[in-house]
Design an enzyme around this catalytic site. Structure first.
Site, PDB file in Angstrom:
ATOM      1  N   GLU A  77       1.197 -12.392  10.313  1.00 32.13           N
ATOM      2  CA  GLU A  77       2.521 -12.599  10.896  1.00 32.13           C
ATOM      3  C   GLU A  77       3.533 -12.296   9.797  1.00 32.13           C
ATOM      4  OE1 GLU A  77       3.731 -16.607  11.868  1.00 32.13           O
ATOM      5  OE2 GLU A  77       5.344 -15.886  13.167  1.00 32.13           O
ATOM      6  N   ARG A 128     -11.453 -20.117   4.817  1.00 27.93           N
ATOM      7  CA  ARG A 128     -10.405 -19.490   4.017  1.00 27.93           C
ATOM      8  C   ARG A 128     -10.572 -19.851   2.546  1.00 27.93           C
ATOM      9  NH1 ARG A 128      -4.862 -20.281   5.372  1.00 27.93           N
ATOM     10  NH2 ARG A 128      -5.044 -20.720   7.586  1.00 27.93           N
ATOM     11  N   LYS A 154       1.673 -20.764   3.378  1.00 35.18           N
ATOM     12  CA  LYS A 154       2.954 -20.064   3.354  1.00 35.18           C
ATOM     13  C   LYS A 154       4.105 -21.058   3.338  1.00 35.18           C
ATOM     14  CE  LYS A 154       1.754 -16.036   6.075  1.00 35.18           C
ATOM     15  NZ  LYS A 154       2.108 -15.301   7.290  1.00 35.18           N
TER      16      LYS A 154
END
Length: 551
Positions: free
Chosen positions: A32, A257, A267
Site C-alpha cells: 500500500e 514476517r 509503518k
RNA sequence: UGGGCUAUAGCCAAGCGGUAAGGCAACGGACUUUGACUCCGUCAUGCGUAGGUUCAAAUCCUGCUAGCCCAGCCA
C-alpha cells in the site's frame, strides 16, 4: 551467494509445477503506498521475486491503493525506487485502482446473486451487531433487502448521493461464523476523497478483503504470499474468488514476517518517528527503511543474502540484528577500499623526525583484494592517532601506546612513546614519540616485534571529516529491570547518534556520495548523500568491525 | 472460556518413519602490519510437555502447556 535451503513456499510451488496444477507461476508484491518500505518488506520482495525467478515465473509490482485517505504518489515513487535498488525488475506494474471498474461489476454480481447487501447501520452499530470473539453476531435489519433495492442503493452510493459512512456494501455470509471475518464483512465504503490515481471518479472504494483476492485473480496470480496475520482472511479470500466467479483461482499462503532485535518494524511507528522528529526523515540512517539502510550504506547484496539465509517459515521469531551486520561486513569486505581515518584525534610529534620533511608511503587499498591497487600516503613529523589508542596507566594486555611502549604505525614505522603532554586540567593533549627508521613498512625489518598496530593520519596533509557512529535507535527491553512495559517511544535511545570531527587521508578529497570504505580498525563507512558538501565530508558508520578487545 | 496459527541450541532454520543439515552468536586455538579477516576445533543422547502406536518417532495418534493473530467503514 546461492542458497537452496528449502522453505515451505518453495516446496508448494515445486509441487504445483510437478503435478501440473500450474505450468507457469505468477507472484506479486502488493504494497500500500502509505509509507516507505522497510527491511521486512525486503524479505517479502525477495521471496516473491526470488521464487518466481527460480521457477521462470513472473512477479508484478502492484500498488494496493484502495484507501485514498492514506495514500500518496510520494510513496509510490519511493517504493518503485526501493524495489529497483534491491535489484528486481517487475514484469508488470499495476495499481489496484486500475481494477475499480471491474471490482464494481463483481460487487454488482454478488448483489444480483443475493450475496451482498447495502447496510444503513452506522459503524458503531455494525460493531455491536458483529458480536464478540465468543458470542455470535446478529443479522442487520437491512440484511434482507431485495436485490433491486440493493442495486438501486449501491448505484446511489456510487453516484455520490450519500455522505461518508452513511451506507456500506456488505457480503452476506454468516453472522454466527466463529471466524469474525466471515460475519458479513464490509466490502465497499463511501469516501468522498480524491484518489492519487483515479482523481474524483469514485466516491466508493473497495475494502482490502474484497479487493485483494480480485486483484490477484485478475492478474492470474497463482501464489499470493502474505504475512501470518492474514491467515483468518483466507476463507474469505476464497469465498470472494469463488462467488465473484473469477476465471483464475489464486491461492493465498502466509509466512512469518521479519522481526529484528533493537528496532521497530511497523509503518505506523516508523511514521511516528519521522513525524515527531526523532529522526531526520524516512531515510535517516538509523531507520530500518530501505531508504535508511541505503543512506546508511548497506548494499542490496547484503540485504538479499541476509534474507536468503534467515529463511521463510510460519514460526514467530525475532532475528538477531548481528546477523544482518554479518552479511554487510561479508559483502563489503572485498568491495570497500581500506583507508585510515582518525575519529577522535590526539596529536603525536615524532621528535626525531626531520622538521619540514614529508615522505609518501605506499599503502595497499585492500590486502584481501590486490586488484584494488595501492595509493601513496604522506608521513611527517606530526601525525594524529586515535585518543583511545593511548592510556597513561594501561591495564595488562593493552597493546597500544603508553609511556615507554612501542607500536607499529600501519604502513609506516614503529614509534615509541617518550613523553606525555598535558594541559592545565591534566588532560593529555599531545604525545612525544620517537621513530626508528629501520622499521619502515615493507623494509622486511624483523629485528623486534610489537603487539599493536595503530592507524594514523598526517597532521599537516589530512583533511577534516565528520563521522557519524550509530547505535540502535530503539533499545529492546532490558529483562532484568522489568518494571512497567515501555512504549516504543520510551525505548528510543538518546545515544543513537554520535557525531565526531576527525581527519582522513588527503586522497579522500574526491570521494562521491554513497562511496564505501573500511576505516582501519573502525569499520565500514558510507559517504552520506544528504549532508556531504564540497567542504564537509560526512561518513556514516555502516557497521563496525567485530572486536574481541575489551578493557 | 469462539476461531486460526506456532513450538527443533542463545537467535534464525533444515528435517516429511531409519537414528538431529546449515547460518548467526558464543567459546578455545593457529595465523596476523586491522584486538579485523582467514583457518582449525567445541557447541541439542536432544526436537514445548505427558502418554500411545512401531523393530524404529522431531516426524504418526491422543491429551496437556506456552506464545502469536482476529471483534477497522485499515491493509
Amino acid at each position: 551467494m546461492e542458497n537452496n535451503s528449502p522453505n515451505f513456499v518453495r516446496t508448494i510451488i515445486k509441487e504445483d509445477l510437478e503435478s501440473g496444477k500450474h505450468n507457469h507461476i505468477i507472484t506479486r508484491f502488493p504494497p500500500e503506498p502509505n509509507g516507505y518500505l522497510h527491511i521486512g518488506h525486503a524479505k517479502a520482495i525477495i521471496l516473491n521475486f526470488g521464487v518466481a525467478d527460480e521457477f521462470n515465473g513472473e512477479t508484478n509490482l502492484r500498488f494496493d491503493d484502495t484507501n485514498p485517505i492514506k495514500e500518496d504518489v510520494e510513496y509510490v515513487n519511493s517504493i518503485k525506487e526501493d524495489v529497483e535498488w534491491l535489484g528486481y525488475t517487475w514484469d508488470n506494474l499495476f495499481f489496484a485502482s486500475d481494477y475499480f471498474d471491474e471490482m464494481y461489476e463483481r460487487a454488482l454480481l454478488l448483489i444480483k446473486k443475493g450475496l451482498a447487501y447495502v447496510d444503513d447501520l452506522s459503524a458503531d452499530e455494525i460493531r455491536e451487531y458483529r458480536g464478540t470473539l465468543t458470542e455470535p453476531g446478529k443479522n442487520s435489519p437491512y440484511r434482507d433487502r431485495s436485490i433491486n433495492e440493493n442495486l438501486d442503493l449501491f448505484e446511489k452510493m456510487r453516484n455520490g448521493q450519500f455522505k461518508n459512512g452513511e451506507k456500506v456494501l456488505r457480503a452476506k455470509i454468516d453472522m454466527s461464523s466463529p471466524n469474525i471475518n466471515l460475519r458479513d464483512p464490509v466490502i465497499y465504503r463511501i469516501s468522498h476523497t480524491e484518489h492519487h490515481n483515479t482523481g474524483d471518479k469514485w466516491c466508493i472504494y473497495p475494502m482490502y478483503a474484497f479487493a485483494h483476492p480480485l486483484e490477484d485473480a485478475i492478474e492470474g496470480v497463482t501464489h499470493s504470499l502474505c504475512s501470518l496475520e492474514f491467515e483468518d482472511q483466507r476463507p474469505l479470500y476464497d469465498w470472494i474468488v469463488k462467488n465473484c466467479e473469477m476465471q483464475h483461482t489464486p491461492r493465498q499462503y502466509e509466512f512469518g514476517r521479519l522481526n529484528l532485535t533493537n528496532t521497530v518494524m511497523s509503518k505506523r511507528k516508523l511514521r511516528q518517528l519521522v513525524e515527531e522528529g526523532y529522526v531526520d526523515g524516512w531515510d535517516d540512517p538509523r531507520m530500518p527503511t530501505i531508504s535508511g539502510l541505503r543512506r546508511r550504506g548497506y548494499t542490496p547484496e547484503a540485504i538479499r543474502n541476509f534474507c536468503q539465509e534467515i529463511g521463510v517459515s510460519k514460526a514467530y521469531g525475532t532475528i538477531d540484528s548481528q546477523m544482518l551486520d554479518h552479511f554487510v561486513r561479508e559483502d563489503l569486505k572485498l568491495k570497500a577500499p581500506r583507508t585510515m581515518g582518525v575519529l577522535k584525534p590526539l596529536k603525536v610529534v615524532i621528535t626525531n623526525y626531520p622538521e619540514g620533511e614529508v615522505e609518501w608511503l605506499e599503502a595497499e587499498n585492500n590486502p584481501e583484494n590486490p586488484e584494488m591497487g595501492s595509493r601513496l600516503i604522506p608521513f611527517s613529523r606530526e601525525i594524529y592517532v586515535e585518543q583511545e589508542d593511548f592510556m597513561e596507566n594501561p591495564p595488562k594486555k593493552y597493546f597500544r601506546l603508553f609511556p615507554g611502549n612501542e607500536v607499529r604505525l600501519k604502513h609506516a614505522y614503529f614509534i615509541k612513546c617518550e613523553e606525555v603532554i598535558k594541559d592545565e586540567e591534566g588532560n593529555v593533549i599531545e604525545l612525544h614519540c620517537t621513530y626508528d627508521k629501520e622499521t619502515k613498512s615493507g623494509s622486511g625489518f624483523t629485528g623486534r616485534k610489537v603487539k599493536g598496530t595503530l592507524h594514523w593520519v598526517d597532521a599537516n596533509h589530512s583533511i577534516p571529516a565528520e563521522f557519524r557512529n550509530y547505535q540502535p535507535l530503539i533499545m529492546d527491553e532490558n529483562p532484568t529491570e522489568e518494571e512497567e512495559e515501555k512504549t516504543f517511544l520510551e525505548r528510543v535511545n538518546p545515544q543513537s547518534l554520535e557525531v565526531m570531527n576527525g581527519f582522513v587521508e588527503p586522497n579522500m578529497k574526491q570521494v562521491n556520495p554513497q562511496d564505501k570504505f573500511q576505516f582501519f580498525r573502525h569499520g565500514y563507512y558510507n559517504v552520506d548523500p544528504k549532508h556531504t558538501t564540497k567542504d564537509n565530508l560526512v561518513f556514516n558508520q555502516i557497521v563496525s568491525l567485530k572486536s574481541s578487545f575489551k578493557l
